[in-house]
Design a protein around this motif. Structure first.
Motif, PDB file in Angstrom:
ATOM      1  N   ILE A 181       1.752  -7.054  -8.334  1.00  0.00           N
ATOM      2  CA  ILE A 181       3.323  -7.428  -8.722  1.00  0.00           C
ATOM      3  C   ILE A 181       3.290  -7.773 -10.466  1.00  0.00           C
ATOM      4  O   ILE A 181       4.297  -8.202 -10.783  1.00  0.00           O
ATOM      5  CB  ILE A 181       4.142  -8.290  -8.029  1.00  0.00           C
ATOM      6  N   LEU A 182       2.187  -7.632 -11.092  1.00  0.00           N
ATOM      7  CA  LEU A 182       1.950  -7.749 -12.519  1.00  0.00           C
ATOM      8  C   LEU A 182       2.446  -6.710 -13.223  1.00  0.00           C
ATOM      9  O   LEU A 182       2.223  -5.597 -12.575  1.00  0.00           O
ATOM     10  CB  LEU A 182       0.854  -8.378 -12.910  1.00  0.00           C
ATOM     11  N   GLN A 183       2.861  -6.600 -14.585  1.00  0.00           N
ATOM     12  CA  GLN A 183       3.032  -5.324 -15.332  1.00  0.00           C
ATOM     13  C   GLN A 183       1.867  -4.410 -15.381  1.00  0.00           C
ATOM     14  O   GLN A 183       0.765  -5.275 -15.511  1.00  0.00           O
ATOM     15  CB  GLN A 183       3.813  -5.643 -16.572  1.00  0.00           C
ATOM     16  N   SER A 184       1.889  -3.161 -15.336  1.00  0.00           N
ATOM     17  CA  SER A 184       0.880  -2.421 -15.534  1.00  0.00           C
ATOM     18  C   SER A 184       0.707  -2.171 -17.179  1.00  0.00           C
ATOM     19  O   SER A 184       1.513  -1.876 -17.750  1.00  0.00           O
ATOM     20  CB  SER A 184       1.168  -0.787 -14.955  1.00  0.00           C
ATOM     21  N   ARG A 185      -0.616  -2.148 -17.344  1.00  0.00           N
ATOM     22  CA  ARG A 185      -0.828  -1.955 -18.846  1.00  0.00           C
ATOM     23  C   ARG A 185      -1.008  -0.249 -19.041  1.00  0.00           C
ATOM     24  O   ARG A 185      -0.837   0.182 -20.324  1.00  0.00           O
ATOM     25  CB  ARG A 185      -2.319  -2.384 -19.081  1.00  0.00           C
ATOM     26  N   LEU A 186      -1.053   0.340 -18.266  1.00  0.00           N
ATOM     27  CA  LEU A 186      -1.220   1.835 -18.233  1.00  0.00           C
ATOM     28  C   LEU A 186       0.172   2.457 -18.281  1.00  0.00           C
ATOM     29  O   LEU A 186       0.588   3.583 -18.963  1.00  0.00           O
ATOM     30  CB  LEU A 186      -1.848   2.413 -17.074  1.00  0.00           C
ATOM     31  N   THR A 187       1.092   2.058 -17.653  1.00  0.00           N
ATOM     32  CA  THR A 187       2.680   2.518 -17.392  1.00  0.00           C
ATOM     33  C   THR A 187       3.689   1.330 -17.488  1.00  0.00           C
ATOM     34  O   THR A 187       3.872   0.644 -16.406  1.00  0.00           O
ATOM     35  CB  THR A 187       2.726   3.268 -16.173  1.00  0.00           C
ATOM     36  N   SER A 188       3.713   1.103 -18.676  1.00  0.00           N
ATOM     37  CA  SER A 188       4.620  -0.383 -18.832  1.00  0.00           C
ATOM     38  C   SER A 188       5.940  -0.552 -17.958  1.00  0.00           C
ATOM     39  O   SER A 188       6.100  -1.965 -17.780  1.00  0.00           O
ATOM     40  CB  SER A 188       5.112  -0.491 -20.275  1.00  0.00           C
ATOM     41  N   HIS A 189       6.609   0.443 -17.543  1.00  0.00           N
ATOM     42  CA  HIS A 189       7.503   0.149 -16.801  1.00  0.00           C
ATOM     43  C   HIS A 189       7.459   0.246 -15.309  1.00  0.00           C
ATOM     44  O   HIS A 189       8.412  -0.178 -14.566  1.00  0.00           O
ATOM     45  CB  HIS A 189       8.755   1.180 -17.253  1.00  0.00           C
ATOM     46  N   LEU A 190       6.182   0.253 -15.107  1.00  0.00           N
ATOM     47  CA  LEU A 190       5.945  -0.096 -13.477  1.00  0.00           C
ATOM     48  C   LEU A 190       5.197  -1.327 -13.282  1.00  0.00           C
ATOM     49  O   LEU A 190       4.531  -2.016 -14.387  1.00  0.00           O
ATOM     50  CB  LEU A 190       5.015   1.201 -13.115  1.00  0.00           C
ATOM     51  N   LEU A 191       4.982  -1.730 -12.174  1.00  0.00           N
ATOM     52  CA  LEU A 191       4.117  -2.763 -11.809  1.00  0.00           C
ATOM     53  C   LEU A 191       2.779  -2.311 -11.433  1.00  0.00           C
ATOM     54  O   LEU A 191       2.792  -0.974 -11.153  1.00  0.00           O
ATOM     55  CB  LEU A 191       4.979  -3.791 -10.551  1.00  0.00           C
ATOM     56  N   GLN A 227       2.525   0.060  -8.370  1.00  0.00           N
ATOM     57  CA  GLN A 227       2.958   1.085  -8.484  1.00  0.00           C
ATOM     58  C   GLN A 227       2.572   2.383  -9.309  1.00  0.00           C
ATOM     59  O   GLN A 227       2.997   3.255  -9.417  1.00  0.00           O
ATOM     60  CB  GLN A 227       4.461   1.074  -8.820  1.00  0.00           C
ATOM     61  N   SER A 228       1.365   1.937 -10.045  1.00  0.00           N
ATOM     62  CA  SER A 228       0.722   2.451 -10.901  1.00  0.00           C
ATOM     63  C   SER A 228      -0.733   2.837 -10.707  1.00  0.00           C
ATOM     64  O   SER A 228      -1.445   2.531  -9.492  1.00  0.00           O
ATOM     65  CB  SER A 228       0.544   1.847 -12.126  1.00  0.00           C
ATOM     66  N   SER A 229      -1.303   3.813 -11.354  1.00  0.00           N
ATOM     67  CA  SER A 229      -2.809   4.217 -11.058  1.00  0.00           C
ATOM     68  C   SER A 229      -3.651   2.947 -11.344  1.00  0.00           C
ATOM     69  O   SER A 229      -4.917   3.055 -11.129  1.00  0.00           O
ATOM     70  CB  SER A 229      -2.949   5.371 -11.951  1.00  0.00           C
ATOM     71  N   GLU A 230      -3.188   1.776 -12.085  1.00  0.00           N
ATOM     72  CA  GLU A 230      -4.034   0.849 -12.144  1.00  0.00           C
ATOM     73  C   GLU A 230      -4.392   0.207 -10.866  1.00  0.00           C
ATOM     74  O   GLU A 230      -5.551  -0.588 -10.930  1.00  0.00           O
ATOM     75  CB  GLU A 230      -3.143  -0.308 -12.950  1.00  0.00           C
ATOM     76  N   SER A 231      -3.841   0.132  -9.870  1.00  0.00           N
ATOM     77  CA  SER A 231      -4.157  -0.468  -8.546  1.00  0.00           C
ATOM     78  C   SER A 231      -4.785   0.542  -7.923  1.00  0.00           C
ATOM     79  O   SER A 231      -4.814   1.524  -7.744  1.00  0.00           O
ATOM     80  CB  SER A 231      -2.838  -1.036  -7.822  1.00  0.00           C
ATOM     81  N   LYS A 232      -6.026   0.074  -7.175  1.00  0.00           N
ATOM     82  CA  LYS A 232      -7.079   1.010  -6.356  1.00  0.00           C
ATOM     83  C   LYS A 232      -6.654   0.752  -4.937  1.00  0.00           C
ATOM     84  O   LYS A 232      -7.287   1.409  -4.038  1.00  0.00           O
ATOM     85  CB  LYS A 232      -8.438   0.571  -6.526  1.00  0.00           C
ATOM     86  N   ARG A 233      -5.647   0.004  -4.442  1.00  0.00           N
ATOM     87  CA  ARG A 233      -5.504  -0.050  -3.251  1.00  0.00           C
ATOM     88  C   ARG A 233      -4.859   0.922  -2.455  1.00  0.00           C
ATOM     89  O   ARG A 233      -3.940   1.456  -3.136  1.00  0.00           O
ATOM     90  CB  ARG A 233      -4.629  -1.572  -2.965  1.00  0.00           C
ATOM     91  N   LYS A 234      -5.303   1.161  -1.369  1.00  0.00           N
ATOM     92  CA  LYS A 234      -4.586   2.262  -0.460  1.00  0.00           C
ATOM     93  C   LYS A 234      -3.333   1.787  -0.080  1.00  0.00           C
ATOM     94  O   LYS A 234      -2.362   2.753   0.043  1.00  0.00           O
ATOM     95  CB  LYS A 234      -5.451   2.829   0.659  1.00  0.00           C
TER      96      LYS A 234
END
Length: 206
Positions: free
Chosen positions: A106-116, A119-126
């Protein structure tokens, strides 16, 4: 200080209870299974109850200075359902401070700033179920009038306490991949006297 710990039988919660008792605080633990707490201390009050029962919450909230919640999602909606009741009960009891343990998702994504992150490709969890539940809690706290802090660890191995870790407001420290249960609990506990991260999410990692 009088501290209410929710999730006191869990990995992070049990560490928090030990730290608070070590420092002489009065700790109340609301638990479904009191037998899971083996600690005996004159400053520890174990209350048998359920966070989904408002009467149980009102009973333990009556003389509390601060709430620390280390509740997890356990695959259900307990987290979100209980937070509604916790916030309502805090308001009735005029308790203003709550510290919760969330997730790095639930932290902000560094790759897509308007997403958590979840919600972004930064997370590897299925599966995103747990993150979605923590996201709902974040929104509840954000729109409440309490002084909240959400500690957001990434992968949580048991590990040892080191006291050496990185923290960042609203983001996971760059390259962070894990943080021990003990270090997460220690940082969470520190927030009872820290006002730096009021109304903030805090990422924590090595």
């Amino acid at each position: 200080m009088k501290i209410l710990v929710l999730g006191a039988t869990g990995r992070v919660g049990s560490h928090i209870v030990s730290l608070a008792l070590r420092d002489g605080h009065h700790v109340t633990a609301l638990v479904r299974s009191p037998s899971k707490i083996e600690t005996i201390d004159k400053n520890l009050h174990i209350s048998h109850g359920n966070v989904l029962n408002q009467e149980d919450l009102e009973l333990v909230m009556s003389e509390v200075d601060i709430v620390i919640s280390a509740l997890n999602t356990d695959g259900t909606n307990t987290l979100t359902e209980s937070m509604l009741l916790i916030l309502e009960t805090m308001k009735k009891a005029n308790v203003k401070r709550i510290i919760t343990v969330g997730t790095a998702g639930i932290l902000q994504s560094r790759l897509t700033s308007h997403l958590l992150r979840y919600q972004s490709s930064e997370s590897k969890r299925k599966s995103t179920y747990a993150a979605e539940e923590h996201h709902k809690v974040f929104e509840m706290l954000r729109h409440s009038d309490v002084d909240w802090t959400i500690v957001c660890p990434t992968y949580l191995p048991d590990g040892e306490y080191t006291g050496i870790y990185r923290i960042e407001r609203n983001y996971l420290p760059e390259g962070g991949t894990k943080i021990s249960v003990a270090d997460t609990a220690e940082f969470t506990y520190q927030q009872i006297r820290n006002t730096e991260y009021l109304k903030s999410r805090v990422g924590i990692a090595y």
